[in-house]
Design a protein around this motif. Structure first.
Motif, PDB file in Angstrom:
ATOM      1  N   ARG A 302       0.817  -1.218   0.000  1.00  0.00           N
ATOM      2  CA  ARG A 302       0.000   0.000   0.000  1.00  0.00           C
ATOM      3  C   ARG A 302       0.848   1.265   0.000  1.00  0.00           C
ATOM      4  NH1 ARG A 302      -5.041  -1.059  -1.309  1.00  0.00           N
ATOM      5  NH2 ARG A 302      -5.719   0.832  -0.211  1.00  0.00           N
ATOM      6  N   SER A 303       2.173   1.134   0.155  1.00  0.00           N
ATOM      7  CA  SER A 303       3.014   2.317   0.284  1.00  0.00           C
ATOM      8  C   SER A 303       4.048   2.472  -0.830  1.00  0.00           C
ATOM      9  CB  SER A 303       3.750   2.293   1.633  1.00  0.00           C
ATOM     10  OG  SER A 303       4.581   1.147   1.725  1.00  0.00           O
ATOM     11  N   LEU A 304       4.373   1.419  -1.559  1.00  0.00           N
ATOM     12  CA  LEU A 304       5.458   1.455  -2.539  1.00  0.00           C
ATOM     13  C   LEU A 304       5.214   2.500  -3.623  1.00  0.00           C
ATOM     14  CD1 LEU A 304       6.602  -2.205  -3.310  1.00  0.00           C
ATOM     15  CD2 LEU A 304       7.983  -0.315  -2.463  1.00  0.00           C
ATOM     16  N   ARG A 305       6.309   3.215  -3.948  1.00  0.00           N
ATOM     17  CA  ARG A 305       6.267   4.192  -5.044  1.00  0.00           C
ATOM     18  C   ARG A 305       7.171   3.802  -6.210  1.00  0.00           C
ATOM     19  NH1 ARG A 305       7.454   9.960  -2.591  1.00  0.00           N
ATOM     20  NH2 ARG A 305       6.991  10.530  -4.761  1.00  0.00           N
ATOM     21  N   VAL A 306       8.210   3.001  -5.920  1.00  0.00           N
ATOM     22  CA  VAL A 306       9.161   2.597  -6.963  1.00  0.00           C
ATOM     23  C   VAL A 306       9.451   1.110  -6.821  1.00  0.00           C
ATOM     24  CG1 VAL A 306      11.442   2.953  -7.963  1.00  0.00           C
ATOM     25  CG2 VAL A 306      10.220   4.889  -6.962  1.00  0.00           C
ATOM     26  N   VAL A 307       9.387   0.380  -7.941  1.00  0.00           N
ATOM     27  CA  VAL A 307       9.827  -1.011  -8.003  1.00  0.00           C
ATOM     28  C   VAL A 307      10.817  -1.122  -9.157  1.00  0.00           C
ATOM     29  CG1 VAL A 307       9.168  -3.398  -8.466  1.00  0.00           C
ATOM     30  CG2 VAL A 307       7.725  -1.969  -7.007  1.00  0.00           C
ATOM     31  N   VAL A 308      12.005  -1.692  -8.874  1.00  0.00           N
ATOM     32  CA  VAL A 308      13.061  -1.816  -9.879  1.00  0.00           C
ATOM     33  C   VAL A 308      13.488  -3.273  -9.964  1.00  0.00           C
ATOM     34  CG1 VAL A 308      15.386  -1.128 -10.573  1.00  0.00           C
ATOM     35  CG2 VAL A 308      13.863   0.537  -9.482  1.00  0.00           C
ATOM     36  N   GLU A 309      13.494  -3.814 -11.161  1.00  0.00           N
ATOM     37  CA  GLU A 309      14.060  -5.147 -11.437  1.00  0.00           C
ATOM     38  C   GLU A 309      15.282  -4.941 -12.311  1.00  0.00           C
ATOM     39  OE1 GLU A 309      15.243  -7.564 -14.167  1.00  0.00           O
ATOM     40  OE2 GLU A 309      13.167  -7.522 -14.850  1.00  0.00           O
ATOM     41  N   TRP A 310      16.463  -5.277 -11.776  1.00  0.00           N
ATOM     42  CA  TRP A 310      17.726  -4.970 -12.454  1.00  0.00           C
ATOM     43  C   TRP A 310      18.471  -6.269 -12.755  1.00  0.00           C
ATOM     44  CZ3 TRP A 310      18.751  -0.087 -14.024  1.00  0.00           C
ATOM     45  CH2 TRP A 310      20.014   0.185 -14.562  1.00  0.00           C
ATOM     46  N   ARG A 311      18.412  -6.672 -14.012  1.00  0.00           N
ATOM     47  CA  ARG A 311      19.130  -7.838 -14.523  1.00  0.00           C
ATOM     48  C   ARG A 311      18.830  -9.097 -13.734  1.00  0.00           C
ATOM     49  NH1 ARG A 311      22.101  -6.656 -18.551  1.00  0.00           N
ATOM     50  NH2 ARG A 311      23.166  -8.680 -18.510  1.00  0.00           N
ATOM     51  N   CYS A 312      17.540  -9.347 -13.553  1.00  0.00           N
ATOM     52  CA  CYS A 312      17.077 -10.563 -12.895  1.00  0.00           C
ATOM     53  C   CYS A 312      16.428 -11.481 -13.932  1.00  0.00           C
ATOM     54  CB  CYS A 312      16.076 -10.240 -11.789  1.00  0.00           C
ATOM     55  SG  CYS A 312      16.717  -9.145 -10.501  1.00  0.00           S
ATOM     56  N   SER A 313      16.242 -12.735 -13.545  1.00  0.00           N
ATOM     57  CA  SER A 313      15.654 -13.695 -14.468  1.00  0.00           C
ATOM     58  C   SER A 313      14.314 -14.202 -13.954  1.00  0.00           C
ATOM     59  CB  SER A 313      16.616 -14.874 -14.690  1.00  0.00           C
ATOM     60  OG  SER A 313      16.928 -15.498 -13.459  1.00  0.00           O
ATOM     61  N   PHE A 314      13.466 -13.291 -13.538  1.00  0.00           N
ATOM     62  CA  PHE A 314      12.133 -13.673 -13.100  1.00  0.00           C
ATOM     63  C   PHE A 314      11.353 -14.287 -14.258  1.00  0.00           C
ATOM     64  CE2 PHE A 314      12.805  -9.847 -10.249  1.00  0.00           C
ATOM     65  CZ  PHE A 314      13.128 -10.606  -9.141  1.00  0.00           C
ATOM     66  N   ILE A 318       4.384  -9.482 -11.354  1.00  0.00           N
ATOM     67  CA  ILE A 318       2.971  -9.186 -11.138  1.00  0.00           C
ATOM     68  C   ILE A 318       2.852  -8.021 -10.163  1.00  0.00           C
ATOM     69  CG2 ILE A 318       0.729 -10.090 -10.423  1.00  0.00           C
ATOM     70  CD1 ILE A 318       1.830 -12.897 -10.898  1.00  0.00           C
ATOM     71  N   ILE A 319       2.253  -6.951 -10.618  1.00  0.00           N
ATOM     72  CA  ILE A 319       1.920  -5.832  -9.724  1.00  0.00           C
ATOM     73  C   ILE A 319       0.475  -6.060  -9.296  1.00  0.00           C
ATOM     74  CG2 ILE A 319       1.846  -3.341  -9.448  1.00  0.00           C
ATOM     75  CD1 ILE A 319       4.631  -4.512 -10.037  1.00  0.00           C
ATOM     76  N   ASP A 320       0.339  -6.720  -8.182  1.00  0.00           N
ATOM     77  CA  ASP A 320      -0.973  -7.193  -7.753  1.00  0.00           C
ATOM     78  C   ASP A 320      -1.819  -6.068  -7.172  1.00  0.00           C
ATOM     79  OD1 ASP A 320      -3.055  -8.800  -7.160  1.00  0.00           O
ATOM     80  OD2 ASP A 320      -2.027 -10.091  -5.743  1.00  0.00           O
ATOM     81  N   ASP A 321      -1.273  -5.388  -6.189  1.00  0.00           N
ATOM     82  CA  ASP A 321      -2.007  -4.300  -5.539  1.00  0.00           C
ATOM     83  C   ASP A 321      -1.005  -3.278  -5.035  1.00  0.00           C
ATOM     84  OD1 ASP A 321      -3.913  -2.710  -4.376  1.00  0.00           O
ATOM     85  OD2 ASP A 321      -4.148  -3.952  -2.582  1.00  0.00           O
ATOM     86  N   ALA A 322      -0.833  -2.207  -5.784  1.00  0.00           N
ATOM     87  CA  ALA A 322       0.129  -1.153  -5.431  1.00  0.00           C
ATOM     88  C   ALA A 322      -0.518   0.201  -5.722  1.00  0.00           C
ATOM     89  CB  ALA A 322       1.423  -1.326  -6.205  1.00  0.00           C
ATOM     90  N   PRO A 323      -1.392   0.666  -4.865  1.00  0.00           N
ATOM     91  CA  PRO A 323      -2.147   1.898  -5.150  1.00  0.00           C
ATOM     92  C   PRO A 323      -1.298   3.159  -5.208  1.00  0.00           C
ATOM     93  CG  PRO A 323      -2.551   1.147  -2.901  1.00  0.00           C
ATOM     94  CD  PRO A 323      -1.793   0.057  -3.592  1.00  0.00           C
ATOM     95  N   CYS A 324      -0.104   3.148  -4.620  1.00  0.00           N
ATOM     96  CA  CYS A 324       0.757   4.340  -4.632  1.00  0.00           C
ATOM     97  C   CYS A 324       1.930   4.213  -5.597  1.00  0.00           C
ATOM     98  CB  CYS A 324       1.281   4.612  -3.219  1.00  0.00           C
ATOM     99  SG  CYS A 324       0.009   5.040  -2.015  1.00  0.00           S
ATOM    100  N   LEU A 325       2.031   3.119  -6.334  1.00  0.00           N
ATOM    101  CA  LEU A 325       3.178   2.898  -7.208  1.00  0.00           C
ATOM    102  C   LEU A 325       3.221   3.922  -8.331  1.00  0.00           C
ATOM    103  CD1 LEU A 325       5.572   0.959  -7.733  1.00  0.00           C
ATOM    104  CD2 LEU A 325       4.085  -0.273  -9.327  1.00  0.00           C
ATOM    105  N   GLU A 326       4.379   4.587  -8.456  1.00  0.00           N
ATOM    106  CA  GLU A 326       4.564   5.606  -9.481  1.00  0.00           C
ATOM    107  C   GLU A 326       5.529   5.172 -10.576  1.00  0.00           C
ATOM    108  OE1 GLU A 326       5.915   9.090  -7.463  1.00  0.00           O
ATOM    109  OE2 GLU A 326       4.221   9.123  -6.059  1.00  0.00           O
TER     110      GLU A 326
END
Length: 587
Positions: A302-314, A318-326
């Motif tokens: 409910r609080s995240l604003r930034v998500v970074v995936e850097w050279r991973c092999s996912f 899935i951005i399931d529920d991130a109401p504050c994600l910018e």
């Protein structure tokens, strides 16, 4: 993450052996796995926030570990106490009035001075006077293991001495701990020392912790006391195993944490869910170089604003529920994976989307490029769980693109900046771009990175671009268009003409050629005709777009920097005006 939740603990049993075999197999006859891991760790450390106080230079005049770190006046001579501190300017300067001006400074200013010194030099201020000793004791401590050793690699401290130096430093300081940065120390076979160190940091209310374990071992678990560091506001961990899979029974372990980075950290899917649940104020969440075992990154916060995936092999994001994600940012490699955005109503910056690696899914609609059978596939997944697949042959593809309407549930109207990696030599990737733009009706800035290749253009389908209709973002919102890596591809040129032709409010056109040249405006594709309402620029008659040189600023630190409006590129000064009607350029 390096292990999927479905795999469970089995994925961790032989992790170190598996990754050693994997790295040794990369290059026959090359360096061993440990050397490669050391190189990877050095790269990971280069991504970290810079140290508050850089490590001082060392002339290598002493070989004693204790001389690199001294905490008591009884074990230090006067010369050793002031070694490395730039005091001559104070001591030797001619005095006008014979007074000690440094000693007349208030305690809070002296504390500020101490906080700007390297760890060992700050400790040595204790020998100056009783007052300095009291000030040092009251100053929140900064600990950096790079300060406790020589910078000369030939004089690298042993693992035992390094852990001892850090532990002594923390134990000797009676006050709080402001920040700890450990990036050069191995805790292998020193589990007890690690437990005591982390417990001490928790007891002294550490606020900023960067804790790396120099391999080996690659799967060493973090001690339980890491969950007791309740005052942390920033946490970066690297080369660890996160063993805490279920912490729901406990109150939030990190009630003040705002920035979290997991670097080559082994953590199961359910461990990520539990970790995010323990961080109610988390704003920035990053993964760096998580690889080897398949995994999924599911974000629910409910609080995240930034998500970074850097050279991973996912295998899936899935951005399931991130109401504050910018910001949702990628620097991906490996196999193709879905990127599902379920609920992110405030998402403003998205990229780099790689049309070869990412299959974007918005509201149950997946737009992806499928190379098999030379077909372009649009997958429509309905809420009912049924999935229909509509296949368009290249012959019918232009009509599909022109007439396609994207439903409202498949749009992200909040996105203002989009960055895309595309291979213009691939017919299907190039033609997917206009469809992608329809998903972002309020887009204001578009960055396109053209991936280099020596492959020839697969198809020269000029009619597709000529018959292509406009879209909402081109009609009323897109103001800046930047293209990086221009190679002179036919699809590249026609896509650029499409943007310039239909961008009715377009103001700036940035370009960076693949050969590293600045914007050479005489090479810009400008032979297009536009309507009278196109591209007003500073009161002009509506026929001009400003041409700029573009400069990349994409990096991990810029990705997590919320103060930057655009983490991808910056535009230089205006180099020319492009007359979109007459096809002329004014320098």
């Amino acid at each position: 993450m390096d292990a999927a939740g479905a795999v469970g603990g089995e994925a961790f049993i032989n992790y170190a052996v598996e990754i050693a075999e994997f790295l040794n197999s990369l290059l026959l006859g090359g360096p061993l796995a440990k050397a490669r891991i050391d190189f990877i760790v050095s790269h990971l450390i280069s991504l970290l926030p810079p140290p508050s106080v850089p490590a001082p230079d060392d002339d290598g005049s002493s070989d004693s570990d204790d001389e690199h770190f001294s905490l008591s006046s009884s074990s230090s001579s006067d010369g050793g106490a002031t070694a490395g501190v730039d005091l001559p300017a104070v001591v030797m300067a001619p005095r006008v009035d014979g007074l000690d001006h440094i000693g007349r400074l208030p305690d809070d200013l002296l504390s500020n001075i101490i906080s700007r010194l390297p760890t060992n030099e700050a400790a040595r201020t204790m020998v100056l006077s009783t007052r300095w000793r009291l000030v040092w004791a009251a100053t929140p401590l900064l600990v950096d293991d790079a300060h406790l050793r020589a910078t000369n690699e030939s004089r690298e401290m042993s693992a035992f001495c390094a852990v001892r130096a850090v532990s002594r430093c923390v134990a000797a300081h009676p006050g709080p701990i402001r920040a700890v940065r450990i990036t050069r120390t191995s805790f292998d076979e020193q589990e007890y020392a690690l437990q005591r160190l982390v417990a001490s940091l928790a007891a002294k209310n550490v606020q900023d912790l960067i804790l790396f374990n120099r391999p080996w071992s690659l799967d060493m678990p973090l001690p339980d006391d890491i969950l007791s560091c309740a005052y942390l506001t920033r946490l970066y961990i690297g080369i660890w195993r996160w063993p805490f899979l279920d912490t729901t029974a406990h109150p939030p372990a990190f009630p003040n944490l705002q920035e979290l980075g997991l670097f080559h950290t082994i953590i199961e899917d359910k461990g990520v869910d539990a970790l995010l649940a323990q961080c109610p104020k988390l704003k920035i969440f990053s993964f760096a170089m998580a690889f080897n075992c398949p995994s999924r990154l599911r974000v629910k916060s409910r609080s995240l604003r930034v998500v970074v995936e850097w050279r991973c092999s996912f295998v899936e994001v899935i951005i399931d529920d991130a109401p504050c994600l910018e910001r949702l940012l990628f620097e991906s490699f490996g196999d193709r994976r879905p990127v599902k955005i379920v609920h992110a109503p405030r998402l403003e910056i998205l990229g780099f989307l790689d049309l070869q690696l990412h299959a974007l899914e918005i509201g149950g609609t997946v737009i992806s490029v499928t190379a098999s059978c030379n077909f372009c596939v649009l997958h429509l997944a309905f809420i009912t769980g049924l999935c229909d697949e509509i296949i368009f042959s290249p012959i019918n593809l232009p009509q599909w693109q022109v007439g396609m309407n994207v439903s409202a549930c498949a749009m992200l109207p909040s996105v203002k900046i989009l960055s895309v990696k595309v291979r213009f030599w691939n017919d299907m990737e190039a033609k997917m771009l206009p469809t992608l733009l329809r998903c972002f009706p309020c887009l204001e800035t578009l960055h396109v990175m053209s991936i280099r290749s020596r492959s020839p253009d697969t198809v020269d389908d000029m009619d597709f671009w000529k018959s292509l209709a406009s879209c909402d973002c081109l009609d009323s919102h897109l103001k800046t268009f930047v293209i990086h890596g221009v190679q002179g591809r036919k699809h590249e040129a026609w896509f650029t003409r499409h943007i310039l032709k239909n961008g009715k409010v377009l103001k700036s056109y940035g370009i960076l050629y693949s050969d590293g040249d600045d914007a050479k405006v005489e090479r810009l594709p400008m032979s297009c005709t536009v309507g009278e309402g196109n591209a007003p620029s500073g009161g002009s008659s509506g026929k001009y777009v400003f041409a700029h040189p573009a400069f990349p600023c994409w990096s991990f630190q810029n990705a997590i920097d919320l103060s930057l409006e655009d983490p991808f590129y910056v535009l230089g000064r205006v180099m020319a005006w492009i007359d979109l009607v007459g096809g002329e350029t004014t320098h």
